[in-house]
Design a protein around this motif. Structure first.
Motif, PDB file in Angstrom:
ATOM      1  N   SER A  13       2.278   5.965  -3.244  1.00 20.90           N
ATOM      2  CA  SER A  13       3.852   7.085  -3.812  1.00 20.90           C
ATOM      3  C   SER A  13       3.827   6.478  -5.605  1.00 20.90           C
ATOM      4  O   SER A  13       3.976   8.060  -5.514  1.00 20.90           O
ATOM      5  CB  SER A  13       5.183   6.050  -3.095  1.00 20.90           C
TER       6      SER A  13
ATOM      7  N   GLU B  14       0.725  -0.923   0.199  1.00 24.91           N
ATOM      8  CA  GLU B  14      -0.371   0.174   0.004  1.00 24.91           C
ATOM      9  C   GLU B  14       0.663   1.297   0.208  1.00 24.91           C
ATOM     10  O   GLU B  14       0.658   2.830  -0.806  1.00 24.91           O
ATOM     11  CB  GLU B  14      -1.143  -0.298   1.161  1.00 24.91           C
ATOM     12  N   LEU B  15       2.071   1.121   0.848  1.00 24.87           N
ATOM     13  CA  LEU B  15       2.906   3.026   0.384  1.00 24.87           C
ATOM     14  C   LEU B  15       3.480   2.636  -0.608  1.00 24.87           C
ATOM     15  O   LEU B  15       3.605   3.640  -0.939  1.00 24.87           O
ATOM     16  CB  LEU B  15       3.887   2.019   1.448  1.00 24.87           C
TER      17      LEU B  15
ATOM     18  N   LYS C 285      12.152   8.505  -0.683  1.00 17.46           N
ATOM     19  CA  LYS C 285      11.660   8.908   0.364  1.00 17.46           C
ATOM     20  C   LYS C 285      10.157   7.922   0.765  1.00 17.46           C
ATOM     21  O   LYS C 285       9.637   8.190   1.871  1.00 17.46           O
ATOM     22  CB  LYS C 285      10.718  10.045  -0.425  1.00 17.46           C
ATOM     23  N   VAL C 286      10.190   6.807   0.565  1.00 13.28           N
ATOM     24  CA  VAL C 286      10.199   6.126   0.724  1.00 13.28           C
ATOM     25  C   VAL C 286       9.893   4.441   1.076  1.00 13.28           C
ATOM     26  O   VAL C 286      10.363   4.106   2.231  1.00 13.28           O
ATOM     27  CB  VAL C 286       8.298   5.073   0.239  1.00 13.28           C
TER      28      VAL C 286
ATOM     29  N   ASN D  43      11.582   2.803  12.880  1.00  9.98           N
ATOM     30  CA  ASN D  43      10.958   3.659  13.378  1.00  9.98           C
ATOM     31  C   ASN D  43       9.439   4.070  14.272  1.00  9.98           C
ATOM     32  O   ASN D  43       8.916   3.648  14.326  1.00  9.98           O
ATOM     33  CB  ASN D  43       9.686   4.021  11.303  1.00  9.98           C
ATOM     34  N   GLN D  44       8.748   5.633  13.940  1.00 11.15           N
ATOM     35  CA  GLN D  44       7.636   5.748  14.973  1.00 11.15           C
ATOM     36  C   GLN D  44       6.004   5.313  14.218  1.00 11.15           C
ATOM     37  O   GLN D  44       6.379   4.819  13.313  1.00 11.15           O
ATOM     38  CB  GLN D  44       7.396   7.222  13.731  1.00 11.15           C
TER      39      GLN D  44
ATOM     40  N   PRO E 104      13.766   4.881   3.642  1.00 10.63           N
ATOM     41  CA  PRO E 104      13.465   4.655   4.762  1.00 10.63           C
ATOM     42  C   PRO E 104      12.534   4.449   5.662  1.00 10.63           C
ATOM     43  O   PRO E 104      12.963   3.881   7.309  1.00 10.63           O
ATOM     44  CB  PRO E 104      12.522   6.424   4.573  1.00 10.63           C
ATOM     45  N   MET E 105      11.562   3.193   5.457  1.00 11.78           N
ATOM     46  CA  MET E 105      10.297   2.447   5.550  1.00 11.78           C
ATOM     47  C   MET E 105      11.981   0.729   5.808  1.00 11.78           C
ATOM     48  O   MET E 105      11.565   0.594   6.791  1.00 11.78           O
ATOM     49  CB  MET E 105       9.544   2.492   5.073  1.00 11.78           C
TER      50      MET E 105
END
Lengths: 280, 400
Positions: A189, A184-185, A202-203, A279-280, A206-207
């Motif tokens: 994007s 889904e991410l 950007k995705v 991650n958060q 970081p993930m």
């Protein structure tokens, strides 16, 4: 019973191949040996010139902040490093650290892009995977032979052998981390019109960061585990003390040098583990 | 002049898709094609037009191809055959660069599980679409803030998604999709992951927003209730094909075939089914053990606005709602006993579904299903409707 197949001269083929590579790429190996060797020696020498107290304090401060302002690791670092200094192994420690630093850097700089390539292409994955298996399971001593042929003896072949042994985890974890990013991410994007590069930076990266950092941690630990083996081809450092203790059957000296390696390993491991917080 | 025109759009998954496509034209069914070629028909020659400012709902059960269809509209999935026109531009023949421009400027998407980036704050999530376009920082943050204020999240812009409830997260998803003022909004089961009560709020809010914005919205759902509530027109899908397109009234009054008919009014089912058949596992707190903090945490995790309270032996004691719990927590009240409410609708396990309709109608909380006073399950509106909508007769659809 199987006599009708003559023994295949694999060993001599490999010998020929190594000889050929050594001669053909001499123009490449020689400057690498000289310049990189100079860099390694200079780094270690400069590190040895800094008063140990300064380094110990720096490490302690770093440990304090990276472990979330807790004292445990900082205190351990101070005691551990003072012990090494006390045993007069400080300059060996600096050489070992230099070896680990450069082989890990090299592994990460090359490993992460290869991992990204692997995650983007199934063909690349199916080719690289067996190569990684080979690199990890081939006994580490075997790398030493061509390493010496290419780079002579000293720190450079040590870095080379550590690099081969230590790169696979960071490649594998990078690949895994990117492939694990939820569909889904990735769709989100794409749906907002990100280019491939934007999606990656950007995705996906970081993930994947916590996973990649776990791989970096593994890579550093593996390159540290190569220290003793690398000393067999003349790499300076704590490994050499272990090796000479072994040759002279000095259990005490061997234990002290080995213990110093363990202290270094624990400090580096705990420091880098703090990098892969989720991650958060 | 339609905004979106879909013509003969098909998607077949599998290696022998071309072969399967010609079999499809010969009129073979989905099962026959699967048997012959090993290919799965995702979408079968879909054809429809969506006018500007219309809310077009595509509805069907899981596996009917509705999620595939919406992904064909922005080419997250490439079609096997057929065309998608946005105004006069054919998406199917576009190159990557042209496609990217359409995705950036004309259409945006809202996802079922929100699709938010966990490492970015609410504001950073919302600017994403404009960031990849290269809009400058000040402008994109201004637009994103406006969009967030529009969905009522103006004061949460520096939080991370994990700090928000499900309903609030989807508001971020919506704000992100609206921020760049696209013409078309694709919403893939956007409210399905939310608790039914919050879902209804979101539907109302979407309708309010739509009144102001007049976007062209394609809304995917498996919930008939939702489809009837928000759709200007509804397309019903089965096995990858669209079986009927019409206004909610048309679909209810003149079902095109048996499938649609069963979908909208399965009266007999409601008589045979009992509460036990359609209840869901309840989320509960035990008031002997748990206080307001636990209750609040559970509600936040599950995106609920109220939660049932039981004791050690699972005896139903009542319910508490989020506002009261929050207040209790702020006033340092440690027991739930002081804020518990008892006016919940309760039915026995054996109660026929038909009777539950009247009870559930005006209830602010899900209906509690009990057996000898013990809480066994809960029933929410969505479950009830979905239970009736399920035509196979072999159980309740699990994602209702």
């Amino acid at each position: 019973m199987l006599d009708f197949i003559p023994s295949l001269p694999i060993a001599s083929w490999v010998d020929e191949a190594v000889k050929w590579v050594t001669n053909t790429f001499e123009f490449f190996f020689d400057p690498v040996k000289d310049n990189f060797g100079w860099l390694l020696d200079t780094t270690a020498e400069y590190l040895s010139m800094i008063p140990p107290v300064v380094i110990i304090l720096l490490v302690a401060v770093l440990a304090f902040f990276m472990s979330g302002k807790k004292f445990g690791l900082a205190v351990f670092s101070i005691i551990g490093l003072l012990f090494i200094e006390n045993q007069e192994l400080w300059s060996e420690l600096m050489y070992t650290f230099t070896l680990v630093l450069y082989s890990s850097l090299l592994a990460v700089v090359i490993g992460i892009p290869v991992g990204i390539l692997m995650s983007k292409s199934n063909t690349a994955e199916s080719i690289i995977k067996p190569v990684l298996d080979f690199m990890q399971t081939m006994p580490a001593f075997v790398y030493l032979i061509p390493a010496v042929a290419f780079f002579g003896i000293g720190m450079v072949p040590g870095v080379f052998a550590s690099f081969i042994f230590a790169t696979p985890p960071v490649v594998r974890f990078t690949n895994l981390g990117i492939r694990q990013v939820s569909t889904e991410l990735v769709e989100a994007s794409d749906a907002f019109g990100a280019t491939g590069q934007q999606k990656l930076f950007k995705v996906e990266l970081p993930m994947a960061k916590p996973t990649i950092m776990a791989g970096v941690n593994q890579t550093i630990m593996l390159s540290l585990s190569m220290v003793v083996i690398a000393s067999m081809i003349g790499a300076s450092g704590l490994g050499r003390n272990v090796l000479s203790a072994l040759q002279r059957a000095e259990a005490g000296a061997g234990f002290v040098a080995g213990f110093a390696i363990v202290i270094l390993a624990i400090i580096i491991d705990r420091l880098t583990q703090n990098l892969n917080k989720p991650n958060q | 002049m339609p905004v979106i025109e879909v013509d003969n759009l098909s998607k077949i998954f599998g290696k022998r898709s071309k072969e399967a496509l010609s079999l499809l034209d010969e009129g073979l069914s989905k099962e026959e094609i699967l048997k012959k070629t090993g290919c799965t028909v995702g979408v079968n020659r879909a054809k429809f037009q969506v006018e500007a400012g219309e809310v077009f709902v595509i509805m069907g059960l899981s596996g009917s191809g509705k999620s595939t269809l919406v992904r064909l509209l922005n080419r997250l999935i490439n079609p096997t055959a057929g065309d998608v026109y946005v105004h006069d531009d054919n998406l199917s023949t576009m190159n990557k660069e042209q496609l990217r421009r359409v995705r950036r400027e004309k259409m945006s998407m809202v996802f079922q599980k929100f699709g938010l980036f966990p490492f970015r704050t609410v504001l950073e999530n919302t600017v994403f679409g404009m960031e990849v376009q290269g809009m400058d920082k000040e402008e994109r943050e201004k637009k994103a803030t406006e969009a967030l204020e529009l969905v009522g999240l103006g004061s949460f812009i520096h939080q991370y998604p994990s700090q928000l409830s499900g309903g609030m997260q989807q508001r971020v998803g919506l704000a992100r999709a609206l921020a760049n003022d696209p013409e078309i909004l694709l919403m893939d089961e956007a409210f399905s992951a939310l608790d039914p009560l919050i879902r209804k709020d979101m539907q109302d809010e979407l309708m309010d927003l739509q009144e102001k914005m007049q976007k062209t919205i394609i809304f995917i759902t498996h919930d008939l209730d939702e489809a009837l509530r928000i759709g200007d027109r509804i397309a019903l899908m089965k096995d990858g094909s669209i079986v009927q397109i019409g206004t909610p009234e048309e679909i209810l009054m003149n079902p095109a075939n048996d499938y649609v008919e069963k979908f909208v009014e399965d009266v007999d089912r409601s008589k045979v089914l009992t509460a036990e058949n359609i209840m869901m596992r309840p989320e509960t707190v035990d008031f002997d053990k748990h206080g307001p903090r636990v209750a609040l945490e559970r509600m936040r995790e599950q995106g609920l606005s109220s939660i049932y309270v039981i004791d050690r032996t699972r005896q139903l004691k009542g319910y508490v709602n989020a506002d009261d719990v929050l207040e209790a927590r702020n006033n340092q009240v440690t027991s739930l006993k002081e804020i518990i409410k008892n006016d919940m609708p309760t039915v026995e396990k054996e109660t026929p579904v038909q009777e539950i309709f009247d009870i559930i109608h005006d209830s602010p909380v899900p209906v509690a299903v009990t057996e000898e006073g013990k809480l066994r399950g809960i029933i929410v509106r969505g479950t009830l409707i979905a239970a009736l909508a399920n035509v196979n007769g072999n159980g309740v659809e699990d994602n209702a």
